[in-house]
Design an enzyme around this catalytic site. Structure first.
Site, PDB file in Angstrom:
ATOM      1  N   THR A  46       0.997  -0.972   0.129  1.00 38.83           N
ATOM      2  CA  THR A  46       0.069   0.176  -0.413  1.00 38.83           C
ATOM      3  C   THR A  46       0.854   1.348   0.131  1.00 38.83           C
ATOM      4  OG1 THR A  46      -1.752  -1.174   1.365  1.00 38.83           O
ATOM      5  CG2 THR A  46      -2.221   0.941   1.058  1.00 38.83           C
ATOM      6  N   TYR A 134       4.750 -13.386   4.368  1.00 39.40           N
ATOM      7  CA  TYR A 134       2.792 -12.261   3.838  1.00 39.40           C
ATOM      8  C   TYR A 134       2.611 -13.252   2.319  1.00 39.40           C
ATOM      9  CZ  TYR A 134       0.789  -8.121   1.118  1.00 39.40           C
ATOM     10  OH  TYR A 134      -0.136  -7.918   1.042  1.00 39.40           O
ATOM     11  N   LYS A 162       0.941 -12.623   7.626  1.00 40.02           N
ATOM     12  CA  LYS A 162       0.262 -11.707   7.716  1.00 40.02           C
ATOM     13  C   LYS A 162      -0.337 -12.312   6.050  1.00 40.02           C
ATOM     14  CE  LYS A 162      -1.546  -7.992   5.208  1.00 40.02           C
ATOM     15  NZ  LYS A 162      -1.502  -7.139   3.921  1.00 40.02           N
TER      16      LYS A 162
END
Length: 301
Positions: A46, A134, A162
């Site tokens: 992001t 991740y 994650k």
């Protein structure tokens, strides 16, 4: 490392001409921390890390940790195409005082599971910081599979994952297989309430840039044991979360922030601003979500 609460991979500000704008970085960080978020992730997806130069990413690392000033857990997004470069980013983050790093599968090279495990272990061994994995195969092109995780789960430096695969059955299997060995962080934002119902106590959410206070209230309610309240509050913002997950994620984040007076400038090419018709739709979802009631934390929490 104890991982709990909402962690936000914050958006990166740019000038209108596309240059990095560190002067506006406090706007987004204070917005997130003011809502009570527990952690910040610098240069995550992001944060458009993929469009930053090496020096720009280090500049974001340093400016973010200075702004934070010890208030929240600091995680550095250290993804890169090669292991050597990842180690360099991780070492820099350690020298700056970061608490942990986050690593996805290197994109494009499509490493096999034993190669992926070796990559993560090399970085963990050489940097000496806790590693949050991740898993986002839709972006990386490779899943952090069970063969890889089996090799990593007992490594003292690899502490959490994650999970952003959107495969809920995979999460259920991971929960059993790695209980007490790896923390699982919710990374599939549209499934957050389901993760919390199964005992997950942390949420690493790009959507938290736009609605950090809602995210914190939902997470706190769940962690206090009031999953129904968390689910009801989550359901109220779910249309917006699902709209975010449909695509053009970073553009929607920056528009949602702009609607609240936080102007972080444009996204950086190759992605482009939303077309007018798409912007109008996104504004509708954001407006509805901002008006959604927040979860109340039980009084006995």
């Amino acid at each position: 490392m104890h991982i709990e609460g909402v962690y936000v991979p914050f958006a990166t500000p740019f000038h209108a001409n596309g240059d990095l704008d560190l002067d506006r970085l406090p706007l987004i960080i204070e917005h997130i921390l003011g809502a009570g978020c527990h952690g910040l992730v610098a240069a995550g997806t992001t944060g458009e890390y993929y469009a930053l130069t090496h020096d720009e990413r280090l500049a974001v690392f340093q400016r973010a940790i200075d702004i934070n000033a010890g208030r929240a857990v600091m995680v550095a997004g250290c993804n890169a195409g090669g292991t050597r470069e990842v180690v360099d980013f991780a070492q820099a983050a350690k020298d700056m005082g970061y608490d942990a790093i986050m690593l996805a599968a290197p994109a494009t090279s499509l490493p096999r599971q034993h190669e992926l495990a070796a990559h993560f272990m090399t970085v963990a061994d050489e940097c000496g910081l806790p590693v949050i994995l991740y898993n986002y195969p839709a972006r990386a092109g490779v899943e952090i599979g069970f063969d890889c995780l089996d090799a990593l789960a007992d490594h003292p430096g690899i502490v959490a994952i994650k999970e952003s695969s959107s495969d809920f059955s995979r999460f259920i299997a991971m929960r059993r297989r790695y209980a007490g060995r790896l923390d699982i962080m919710c990374g599939s934002d549209d499934q957050a309430a389901d993760y919390f119902a199964w005992g997950v106590r942390s949420w690493l959410a790009g959507t938290g840039n736009v609605l950090p206070a809602h995210h914190v209230a939902i997470m706190n309610a769940a962690n206090a044991g009031d999953v129904p309240a968390a689910r009801a509050a989550f359901d109220a913002i779910l249309p917006w979360v699902q709209h975010m997950e449909e695509g053009q994620y970073n553009q929607k984040v920056k528009l949602g922030l702009l609607m609240q007076g936080i102007d972080l400038g444009p996204v950086r090419a190759p992605i482009l601003a939303l077309r007018p018709e798409d912007e109008a739709v996104t504004r509708g979802f954001v407006t509805e979500a901002l008006a959604a009631p927040m979860a109340a934390v039980p009084s006995n929490a």
